[in-house]
Design an enzyme around this catalytic site. Structure first.
Site, PDB file in Angstrom:
ATOM      1  N   ARG A  41       0.858  -1.192   0.000  1.00 25.79           N
ATOM      2  CA  ARG A  41       0.000   0.000   0.000  1.00 25.79           C
ATOM      3  C   ARG A  41       0.889   1.235   0.000  1.00 25.79           C
ATOM      4  O   ARG A  41       1.611   1.480   0.955  1.00 25.79           O
ATOM      5  CB  ARG A  41      -0.928  -0.008   1.219  1.00 25.79           C
ATOM      6  CG  ARG A  41      -1.934   1.135   1.197  1.00 25.79           C
ATOM      7  CD  ARG A  41      -3.051   0.926   2.196  1.00 25.79           C
ATOM      8  NE  ARG A  41      -2.645   1.246   3.561  1.00 25.79           N
ATOM      9  CZ  ARG A  41      -3.380   0.977   4.629  1.00 25.79           C
ATOM     10  NH1 ARG A  41      -4.525   0.340   4.508  1.00 25.79           N
ATOM     11  NH2 ARG A  41      -2.956   1.311   5.827  1.00 25.79           N
ATOM     12  N   SER A 110     -12.582  -4.250   0.139  1.00 23.35           N
ATOM     13  CA  SER A 110     -12.906  -3.743   1.478  1.00 23.35           C
ATOM     14  C   SER A 110     -14.410  -3.563   1.620  1.00 23.35           C
ATOM     15  O   SER A 110     -15.067  -3.042   0.711  1.00 23.35           O
ATOM     16  CB  SER A 110     -12.218  -2.400   1.724  1.00 23.35           C
ATOM     17  OG  SER A 110     -10.826  -2.559   1.797  1.00 23.35           O
ATOM     18  N   LYS A 139      -5.046   4.693   9.333  1.00 23.86           N
ATOM     19  CA  LYS A 139      -5.949   5.091   8.258  1.00 23.86           C
ATOM     20  C   LYS A 139      -7.020   5.976   8.864  1.00 23.86           C
ATOM     21  O   LYS A 139      -7.739   5.568   9.764  1.00 23.86           O
ATOM     22  CB  LYS A 139      -6.566   3.848   7.613  1.00 23.86           C
ATOM     23  CG  LYS A 139      -6.660   3.965   6.114  1.00 23.86           C
ATOM     24  CD  LYS A 139      -6.933   2.644   5.425  1.00 23.86           C
ATOM     25  CE  LYS A 139      -7.196   2.900   3.964  1.00 23.86           C
ATOM     26  NZ  LYS A 139      -8.540   2.538   3.530  1.00 23.86           N
TER      27      LYS A 139
END
Length: 212
Positions: A41, A110, A139
């Site tokens: 990521r 997700s 996040k």
């Protein structure tokens, strides 16, 4: 998703949390400790930097037979021939991603609520990421935390394997698995650990003790 894909200990990378160490070093130590799948990521890297990092990680992970998943960027996944792609609700639609990647690649999605899971159930995705299980600092743009009750509800509803992510560490990992998740995804619990191999090994032992 091939039978060899093991979602139980899923590492999501974040170079900002690696305590100054190279990403490759932290990931390799984590895989030696028991990480079974790795998602790259990179929200702040240039496309070229992301691609070069992905190529290096894929070569290293291939030695351990651990799949490399690319977060969000279909172009990078195609360019480095990654093992798969992880997309969120705001990313490229799943049917388009599947059409472009092909049937033999892993695609994860997700999900944050019942409606997301019900939609995912209509598709032949490989796994869902339950996000976030708990509140997390890594996040900030996430939905409200699902908690263990949310994990129980969504895993019961889902026809796909489910991986929990968000605020997971050794003290709560077992509860998430017992609530129905097939695996746990961690970021800082390994990326920021003084010894990533030891941290992964500790989580791996917890998974073995709590697997359904």
């Amino acid at each position: 998703m091939g039978p060899q894909t093991n979602l139980s200990l899923y590492l999501v990378t974040d170079r900002r949390l690696s305590l100054g160490r190279s990403l490759e070093q932290v990931v390799e130590e984590a895989v030696r400790g028991g990480v079974t799948i790795v998602q790259l990521r990179e929200k702040e890297a240039s496309s070229r930097e992301f691609y070069e990092l992905a190529v290096r990680l894929k070569q290293m992970l291939a030695l351990y037979k651990v799949p490399l998943i690319i977060n969000d960027r279909l172009d990078i996944a195609l360019a480095c021939d990654a093992d798969g792609l992880h997309i969120g609700q705001e990313d490229l639609p799943y049917p388009v991603a599947r059409q472009l990647l092909g049937r033999d690649k892993i695609i994860g999605l997700s999900v944050e609520n019942r409606a997301d899971v019900e939609e995912a159930n209509l598709w032949d995705i490989d796994y869902i990421g339950l996000s976030p299980v708990f509140t997390t600092d890594t996040k900030t743009d996430t939905a409200p935390a699902l908690g263990l009750e949310g994990v129980r509800e969504l895993t019961a509803l889902s026809v796909h394997p489910a991986v929990g992510i968000g605020g997971i560490h050794p003290q709560n990992a077992g509860e998430i698995l017992r609530a129905g998740a097939n695996g746990i995804a961690v970021v800082s619990a390994i990326m920021s650990a003084p010894d990533p191999c030891k941290a992964a090994n500790e989580l791996s032992e917890i998974i073995k003790q709590n697997k359904k």
